[in-house]
Design a protein around this motif. Structure first.
Motif, PDB file in Angstrom:
ATOM      1  N   LEU A   1     -16.838  21.974 -56.112  1.00 56.70           N
ATOM      2  CA  LEU A   1     -16.134  23.232 -55.376  1.00 56.70           C
ATOM      3  C   LEU A   1     -15.079  22.519 -54.266  1.00 56.70           C
ATOM      4  CD1 LEU A   1     -16.646  26.097 -54.203  1.00 56.70           C
ATOM      5  CD2 LEU A   1     -17.390  24.757 -52.406  1.00 56.70           C
ATOM      6  N   LEU A   2     -15.376  21.251 -53.703  1.00 55.14           N
ATOM      7  CA  LEU A   2     -14.319  20.748 -52.983  1.00 55.14           C
ATOM      8  C   LEU A   2     -13.186  20.314 -53.574  1.00 55.14           C
ATOM      9  CD1 LEU A   2     -13.612  19.926 -49.810  1.00 55.14           C
ATOM     10  CD2 LEU A   2     -14.921  18.050 -50.176  1.00 55.14           C
ATOM     11  N   GLY A   3     -13.566  19.211 -54.697  1.00 50.16           N
ATOM     12  CA  GLY A   3     -12.522  18.369 -55.325  1.00 50.16           C
ATOM     13  C   GLY A   3     -11.418  19.320 -55.954  1.00 50.16           C
ATOM     14  N   TRP A   4     -12.091  20.330 -56.928  1.00 54.03           N
ATOM     15  CA  TRP A   4     -11.366  21.285 -57.567  1.00 54.03           C
ATOM     16  C   TRP A   4     -10.662  22.282 -56.800  1.00 54.03           C
ATOM     17  CZ3 TRP A   4     -13.740  24.160 -62.527  1.00 54.03           C
ATOM     18  CH2 TRP A   4     -12.678  24.520 -63.527  1.00 54.03           C
ATOM     19  N   GLY A   5     -11.542  22.594 -55.680  1.00 52.33           N
ATOM     20  CA  GLY A   5     -10.756  23.628 -54.554  1.00 52.33           C
ATOM     21  C   GLY A   5      -9.376  23.047 -54.018  1.00 52.33           C
TER      22      GLY A   5
END
Length: 91
Positions: A51-55
């Motif tokens: 969620l964080l990385g792709w976000g």
């Protein structure tokens, strides 16, 4: 000829916006799937890393598409080309 160029620019812009929305839909679908997989498996939470990385990638994509950054976008390129052409013509 000017209207042809405007049409091509508008078409490229629409394609870029469409690409962003496809990217966003894929992000939402995959993150939702990962959340449910994480929820149903034992152990600690791990889906938030995706969620964080792709976000971060989604935010960067949005900033470039919607011109919030304006840094090194197509408008910048055109202005820089015109500036350099004018500078060359004066010399």
């Amino acid at each position: 000829m000017e209207s042809d160029e405007k049409y091509r620019r508008a078409k490229r812009r629409v394609a870029a916006i469409k690409g962003f929305y496809i990217h966003l839909i894929a992000y939402i679908a995959v993150i939702t799937l990962l959340f449910f997989i994480d929820f149903l498996t034992p152990g600690g939470w791990w889906f938030y890393w995706a969620l964080l990385g792709w976000g971060i990638g989604i935010i960067a994509h949005a900033l470039t598409i919607f011109g919030i950054t304006g840094l090194f976008g197509s408008d910048w390129e055109e202005k820089k080309i015109a500036e350099l052409m004018n500078k060359t013509n004066k010399e």
